[in-house]
Scaffold this motif. Sequence first.
Motif, mmCIF file in Angstrom:
data_model
loop_
_atom_site.group_PDB
_atom_site.id
_atom_site.type_symbol
_atom_site.label_atom_id
_atom_site.label_comp_id
_atom_site.label_asym_id
_atom_site.label_seq_id
_atom_site.Cartn_x
_atom_site.Cartn_y
_atom_site.Cartn_z
ATOM 1 N N PHE A 59 0.882 -1.356 0.079
ATOM 2 C CA PHE A 59 -0.195 -0.006 -0.089
ATOM 3 C C PHE A 59 0.857 1.136 -0.179
ATOM 4 C CE2 PHE A 59 -2.172 3.389 2.375
ATOM 5 C CZ PHE A 59 -3.219 3.697 1.680
ATOM 6 N N VAL A 60 0.693 2.013 -1.007
ATOM 7 C CA VAL A 60 1.479 3.264 -1.229
ATOM 8 C C VAL A 60 0.769 4.559 -0.216
ATOM 9 C CG1 VAL A 60 2.068 5.170 -2.816
ATOM 10 C CG2 VAL A 60 2.028 2.766 -3.464
ATOM 11 N N ILE A 61 1.714 4.732 0.666
ATOM 12 C CA ILE A 61 1.111 5.756 1.787
ATOM 13 C C ILE A 61 0.684 7.138 1.181
ATOM 14 C CG2 ILE A 61 1.949 4.677 3.736
ATOM 15 C CD1 ILE A 61 4.350 6.689 3.642
ATOM 16 N N GLY A 62 0.302 8.157 1.812
ATOM 17 C CA GLY A 62 -0.016 9.513 1.424
ATOM 18 C C GLY A 62 -1.447 9.784 0.790
ATOM 19 N N ARG A 63 -1.692 10.974 0.744
ATOM 20 C CA ARG A 63 -3.110 11.302 0.274
ATOM 21 C C ARG A 63 -3.115 12.588 -0.722
ATOM 22 N NH1 ARG A 63 -8.120 11.955 4.038
ATOM 23 N NH2 ARG A 63 -7.152 10.212 4.653
ATOM 24 N N ASP A 64 -2.164 13.475 -0.528
ATOM 25 C CA ASP A 64 -2.107 14.771 -1.095
ATOM 26 C C ASP A 64 -0.866 14.622 -2.377
ATOM 27 O OD1 ASP A 64 -4.105 15.592 0.693
ATOM 28 O OD2 ASP A 64 -2.228 16.675 2.009
ATOM 29 N N LEU A 65 -1.250 15.052 -3.523
ATOM 30 C CA LEU A 65 -0.073 15.401 -4.528
ATOM 31 C C LEU A 65 -0.249 16.371 -5.314
ATOM 32 C CD1 LEU A 65 -1.245 14.643 -7.621
ATOM 33 C CD2 LEU A 65 -1.222 12.409 -6.798
ATOM 34 N N VAL A 66 0.887 16.781 -5.778
ATOM 35 C CA VAL A 66 0.939 17.949 -6.797
ATOM 36 C C VAL A 66 1.921 17.260 -8.104
ATOM 37 C CG1 VAL A 66 2.951 19.246 -6.106
ATOM 38 C CG2 VAL A 66 1.207 20.308 -7.467
ATOM 39 N N GLY A 67 1.268 17.297 -9.185
ATOM 40 C CA GLY A 67 2.163 16.993 -10.164
ATOM 41 C C GLY A 67 1.658 17.170 -11.683
#
Length: 325
Positions: A59-67
């Motif tokens: 399971f890849v952690i984290g919920r927020d991204l910018v890209g």
Amino acid sequence: MRAAFITQLGSPDVIRHGELPPPVPGPNDVLVDVEATAVNHVDGFVRSGAWRTPLEFPFVIGRDLVGTVAAVGPGAPGFRPGDRVWCNSLGHDGRQGAAAEQAVVAADRLYHLPEGADPVAAVALAHPAATAHLALFAHGRLRAGETVAVLGAGGNVGSAIVTMAARAGARVIAVASGRDEDYVRSLGADEVVDYRHSDVAGRIRAAAPAGVDLHVDTSGRNDLDTAVDLLASRGRLVLLAGLRTRPVLPVGPLYLMDRSVHGFAISHADTAQLAAAARGINGLLTSGHLRPRATEVLPLSEAADAHRRLDEGKVRGKLVLGMHR
């Protein structure tokens, strides 16, 4: 692709950094080349199992991204390869997280990054600012001219609430550390009460003799007996923190004065609520009125240490993990 992931629930020590197969987007999804992801307390709740949600390991952690958009499914209109974008609702409810070089995002959970917006600032604000927007408008039903008491006003969510409430025409009473007084006043607070004062409630009453219309405690202390007593007739109290608190509910003062208590977790927000919050956030990012107080950017390989520091209360501001391609 490189990713920060777990294969079991537990402490920050279970977080691994290594290679995983790249995700495959579905017809309604967008594939995003991730530039940065933020580290939030809720990420630790998911990682540890304190917040129960369906997970598929690894399971890849984290919920927020910018890209940047890499590919677009046929059922995901409105996006093109090369678009700068952000998201704040991955990493739970069966969705893989954001802490990887690539992530798949459903089109209705992805938002355009305003031109000229700082990507690190945007990802740092994605979770706290959306929480603030939901607290004030979706659940607090804030109207111009009302009085808002914000506890924990110097924190990530609290400062966003102060900013948004002031911009919406509310009168803001901020409860924060004395060292944060100038900062929260710069965000638009009309009155500032030092949380270490011997009679914080008395100070709030003096500033709002008729009571406050909206009370939001971002610190998670949730002293409902005191908070309800501070409300005006038909005042609202919004609960958004304090996972393990079990305060006494003062029933009499609630129903006799038409007061109400509303609890919410951003993880339960639907796509329409999140989209409304994103529109508000993008507007404030564009105008420059919304900004993180402090950010520290770490490499993705230090995700476990970032979670450890957050769990131990050793973070002031926001931690951001960068891909550093």
